[in-house]
Design a protein around this motif. Structure first.
Motif, mmCIF file in Angstrom:
data_model
loop_
_atom_site.group_PDB
_atom_site.id
_atom_site.type_symbol
_atom_site.label_atom_id
_atom_site.label_comp_id
_atom_site.label_asym_id
_atom_site.label_seq_id
_atom_site.Cartn_x
_atom_site.Cartn_y
_atom_site.Cartn_z
ATOM 1 N N ARG A 94 10.765 -3.377 -1.780
ATOM 2 C CA ARG A 94 10.357 -4.706 -2.221
ATOM 3 C C ARG A 94 9.165 -4.675 -3.169
ATOM 4 N N LEU A 95 8.188 -3.783 -2.894
ATOM 5 C CA LEU A 95 6.951 -3.760 -3.684
ATOM 6 C C LEU A 95 6.958 -2.719 -4.804
ATOM 7 N N GLY A 96 7.963 -1.860 -4.830
ATOM 8 C CA GLY A 96 8.005 -0.826 -5.862
ATOM 9 C C GLY A 96 6.958 0.249 -5.651
ATOM 10 N N ILE A 97 6.675 0.564 -4.399
ATOM 11 C CA ILE A 97 5.705 1.613 -4.082
ATOM 12 C C ILE A 97 6.460 2.778 -3.437
ATOM 13 N N VAL A 98 5.747 3.864 -3.132
ATOM 14 C CA VAL A 98 6.390 5.060 -2.587
ATOM 15 C C VAL A 98 5.620 5.540 -1.359
ATOM 16 N N LEU A 99 5.611 4.744 -0.293
ATOM 17 C CA LEU A 99 4.951 5.157 0.939
ATOM 18 C C LEU A 99 5.731 6.304 1.571
ATOM 19 N N SER A 100 5.023 7.338 2.016
ATOM 20 C CA SER A 100 5.671 8.432 2.734
ATOM 21 C C SER A 100 4.803 8.818 3.931
ATOM 22 N N ARG A 101 5.456 9.317 4.969
ATOM 23 C CA ARG A 101 4.767 9.643 6.216
ATOM 24 C C ARG A 101 3.808 10.810 5.993
ATOM 25 N N LYS A 102 2.606 10.667 6.494
ATOM 26 C CA LYS A 102 1.630 11.758 6.407
ATOM 27 C C LYS A 102 2.016 12.840 7.407
ATOM 28 N N ALA A 103 1.570 14.044 7.152
ATOM 29 C CA ALA A 103 1.916 15.181 8.004
ATOM 30 C C ALA A 103 1.382 15.014 9.425
ATOM 31 N N SER A 104 0.221 14.377 9.552
ATOM 32 C CA SER A 104 -0.347 14.178 10.885
ATOM 33 C C SER A 104 -0.707 12.708 11.080
ATOM 34 N N ASP A 105 -0.554 12.253 12.307
ATOM 35 C CA ASP A 105 -0.888 10.876 12.646
ATOM 36 C C ASP A 105 -2.396 10.727 12.826
#
Length: 161
Positions: A38-49
């Motif tokens: 929807r926002l045209g961004i590229v969120l990706s999960r970080k290696a550690s929480d």
């Protein structure tokens, strides 16, 4: 000899970021996907929480660094549920272990918020309204709104680096 006195009036407390609270029942990866779309961004999960209380409580975090705008976008969960086994003191034939579920919040002032979207940059009100309208247009999101970061009591929990 002259004495110079420096007065720092909360100059370091006012970090420039925008914080948006999101209420929804989606899994974190699904919400990140919908926000990306929807926002045209590229969120990706970080290696550690994000870990608190010596690793007993962790919050999932997705991040994207926009190098053009010099902005870091972070999607972090607000709720962490942990399960512990409580040993019963009763002596009986059967082993009675109770499961106890504890709920922790990243920002305890906002207990009902599921996720926070933190944008590490000062953005204009019109852009913030556009982002909020885009988030609210996702059918699976119940509601979203801006949070006044100056009123937060646990701001230090929003320092991710």
């Amino acid at each position: 000899m002259a004495v110079h006195k420096l007065i720092l009036d909360d100059a370091f407390d006012d970090a420039l970021y925008t914080l948006i609270a999101i209420h929804c029942r989606l899994e974190d990866y699904r919400l990140a996907y919908l926000l990306n779309k929807r926002l045209g961004i590229v969120l990706s999960r970080k290696a550690s929480d994000l870990d608190f209380y010596n690793g007993h409580v962790s919050y999932s975090i997705f991040e994207w660094e926009d190098k053009k705008q010099l902005t870091v976008w972070s999607l972090v969960s607000n709720i962490c549920k942990t399960t512990e086994l409580k040993q019963s003191d009763n002596t009986s034939l059967f082993d009675n272990q109770e499961k106890i579920t504890k709920t922790f919040q990243l920002l305890p002032e906002y207990k009902t918020v599921n996720y926070f979207l933190k944008i590490d940059s000062e953005i204009s009100l019109s852009k913030e309204k556009y982002i909020l309208d885009s988030i609210l247009s996702i059918p699976q999101i119940a509601t979203a709104y801006s949070v006044d970061s100056s009123q937060l009591k646990s701001k230090e929990n929003l320092i991710f680096n």
